[in-house]
Design a protein around this motif. Structure first.
Motif, PDB file in Angstrom:
ATOM      1  N   ASP A 279       6.115   6.599  -5.428  1.00  0.00           N
ATOM      2  CA  ASP A 279       5.617   6.442  -4.067  1.00  0.00           C
ATOM      3  C   ASP A 279       6.383   7.327  -3.088  1.00  0.00           C
ATOM      4  N   LEU A 280       5.655   7.872  -2.115  1.00  0.00           N
ATOM      5  CA  LEU A 280       6.305   8.558  -1.005  1.00  0.00           C
ATOM      6  C   LEU A 280       6.847   7.532  -0.013  1.00  0.00           C
TER       7      LEU A 280
ATOM      8  N   LEU B 273       0.846  -1.194   0.000  1.00  0.00           N
ATOM      9  CA  LEU B 273       0.000   0.000   0.000  1.00  0.00           C
ATOM     10  C   LEU B 273       0.881   1.243   0.000  1.00  0.00           C
ATOM     11  N   HIS B 274       0.391   2.318  -0.658  1.00  0.00           N
ATOM     12  CA  HIS B 274       1.235   3.500  -0.823  1.00  0.00           C
ATOM     13  C   HIS B 274       0.430   4.795  -0.885  1.00  0.00           C
ATOM     14  N   PHE B 275       1.130   5.918  -0.642  1.00  0.00           N
ATOM     15  CA  PHE B 275       0.718   7.243  -1.068  1.00  0.00           C
ATOM     16  C   PHE B 275       1.605   7.564  -2.278  1.00  0.00           C
ATOM     17  N   ALA B 276       0.991   7.879  -3.402  1.00  0.00           N
ATOM     18  CA  ALA B 276       1.749   8.167  -4.617  1.00  0.00           C
ATOM     19  C   ALA B 276       1.589   9.633  -5.006  1.00  0.00           C
ATOM     20  N   VAL B 277       2.638  10.189  -5.600  1.00  0.00           N
ATOM     21  CA  VAL B 277       2.636  11.577  -6.071  1.00  0.00           C
ATOM     22  C   VAL B 277       3.171  11.613  -7.497  1.00  0.00           C
ATOM     23  N   ASN B 278       2.930  12.733  -8.179  1.00  0.00           N
ATOM     24  CA  ASN B 278       3.535  12.936  -9.478  1.00  0.00           C
ATOM     25  C   ASN B 278       5.053  12.895  -9.344  1.00  0.00           C
ATOM     26  N   GLU B 279       5.737  12.416 -10.383  1.00  0.00           N
ATOM     27  CA  GLU B 279       7.173  12.149 -10.250  1.00  0.00           C
ATOM     28  C   GLU B 279       8.011  13.401  -9.985  1.00  0.00           C
ATOM     29  N   ASP B 280       7.496  14.587 -10.337  1.00  0.00           N
ATOM     30  CA  ASP B 280       8.253  15.817 -10.078  1.00  0.00           C
ATOM     31  C   ASP B 280       7.716  16.580  -8.863  1.00  0.00           C
ATOM     32  N   ALA B 281       6.995  15.875  -7.981  1.00  0.00           N
ATOM     33  CA  ALA B 281       6.476  16.511  -6.775  1.00  0.00           C
ATOM     34  C   ALA B 281       7.635  16.979  -5.891  1.00  0.00           C
TER      35      ALA B 281
ATOM     36  N   ILE C  13      -0.116  16.252  -7.105  1.00  0.00           N
ATOM     37  CA  ILE C  13      -1.244  15.508  -6.553  1.00  0.00           C
ATOM     38  C   ILE C  13      -0.694  14.391  -5.684  1.00  0.00           C
ATOM     39  N   VAL C  14      -1.436  14.054  -4.630  1.00  0.00           N
ATOM     40  CA  VAL C  14      -1.103  12.905  -3.803  1.00  0.00           C
ATOM     41  C   VAL C  14      -2.344  12.030  -3.707  1.00  0.00           C
ATOM     42  N   VAL C  15      -2.177  10.740  -4.004  1.00  0.00           N
ATOM     43  CA  VAL C  15      -3.295   9.800  -4.015  1.00  0.00           C
ATOM     44  C   VAL C  15      -2.917   8.566  -3.203  1.00  0.00           C
ATOM     45  N   THR C  16      -3.927   7.878  -2.690  1.00  0.00           N
ATOM     46  CA  THR C  16      -3.684   6.571  -2.073  1.00  0.00           C
ATOM     47  C   THR C  16      -3.752   5.525  -3.175  1.00  0.00           C
TER      48      THR C  16
END
Length: 305
Positions: free
Chosen positions: A223-224, A128-136, A205-208
């Motif tokens: 992923d963060l 399971l993860h919190f994902a963000v855009n690659e240039d966050a 953006i940050v999404v689960t």
């Protein structure tokens, strides 16, 4: 930690298919119907498939194709995890291919331990993860609170009843002090639409999210880090069978194939991407499976050797 995780339907078409499945119509088009229990040794195999869990849908459709090529009659029956595990214990379903262990489905496995059997893990890279855009502008969850403005003070979640949602609410948010961010949980398709919109607009953006998922192929995301381990450790994807069915010598061939089944995440991503991203408006997966199988013939042939 809570142990029930719901997943996404690929489109409105898939939602319709799943809704039909809940009224005992199969997804494969040649379903025998929910009133008939699978008969061990008859050459008929009923696979319980979790509604909206894309990795399970993908491998279940793949195995339906493989087994039918070997002369078996396969019935895919869609339901939520709880009734699938219950049905597996009574042999209404012979097999399910999407058991998450050691955490997510541990309660179900414990509850029905006397009547179901583990056929082994086919993927050992689930998480399971919190994902963000690659240039966050951040790399870790412990940076999110102080950089909330960069993400419009929002976390985009999935379904309200999902285990990932509950873990986010009960573990991640309090652990990392994210109470001041707006956490939306309208559904996984809505999350993916938000992710698509942000990607097109070049916005943070940050999404689960979870691995394996085709979004990692479709979007430039990463992923963060989770230094406190609030999202849990890596989980394995297992196949489980009804114990009596698996012990029947007539089913030994299929049991052996499933015990030897493995699929790495890159290969799974490629199948999911074809089924749920590149072909979003289809209701019949079989032509997609056949095309993918032809492109991966050596792997597919190895499933029954």
């Amino acid at each position: 930690m809570l142990t029930l995780k719901s997943r996404l339907f690929k489109s409105a078409a898939a939602l319709s298919v799943a809704a039909l499945a809940l009224t005992a119509c199969g997804d494969s088009g040649d379903s025998t119907g929910g009133d008939e229990a699978a008969a061990g040794g008859s050459g008929e195999i009923t696979i319980g498939v979790f509604n909206g869990w894309e990795e399970g849908i993908a491998v279940s459709e793949l195995w339906a194709y493989v087994l039918e090529e070997e002369g078996y009659a396969v019935d895919l029956q869609y339901a939520d995890p709880a009734p699938v595990y219950s049905g597996l214990s009574t042999n209404d379903y012979n097999v399910t291919l999407d058991a998450w262990l050691p955490v997510t489905h541990a309660d179900y496995v414990d509850e029905y331990a006397d009547d179901i059997v583990d056929l082994g893990a086919w993927n050992e890279e689930s998480s399971l993860h919190f994902a963000v855009n690659e240039d966050a502008p951040i790399d870790s969850l412990d940076e999110l609170a102080e950089n909330a403005d960069a993400f419009n003070n929002r976390i985009i979640g999935i379904d309200p009843g999902a285990g990932l949602t509950q873990i986010t609410e009960n573990e991640v948010i309090p652990t990392y002090g994210l109470e001041n961010l707006e956490y939306t949980t309208s559904g996984t398709p809505a999350m993916l639409q938000e992710l698509s919109n942000a990607t097109e607009a070049g916005e943070n953006i940050v999404v689960t999210l979870w691995r394996p998922h085709w979004a990692y192929d479709a979007f430039p995301i990463r992923d963060l880090e989770d230094p406190e381990g609030a999202l849990g450790d890596v989980e394995y994807l297992h196949s489980f069978a009804n114990a009596e069915w698996a012990a029947d010598e007539a089913n030994a061939e299929v049991v052996s194939w499933l015990e030897n089944f493995t699929m790495d995440s890159d290969l799974l991503y490629s199948l999911e991407n074809e089924m749920f991203n590149e072909n979003q408006d289809v209701e019949d997966y079989r032509p997609i499976i056949e095309e993918w199988a032809a492109a991966n013939q050596e792997y597919v042939d190895g499933l029954t050797q």
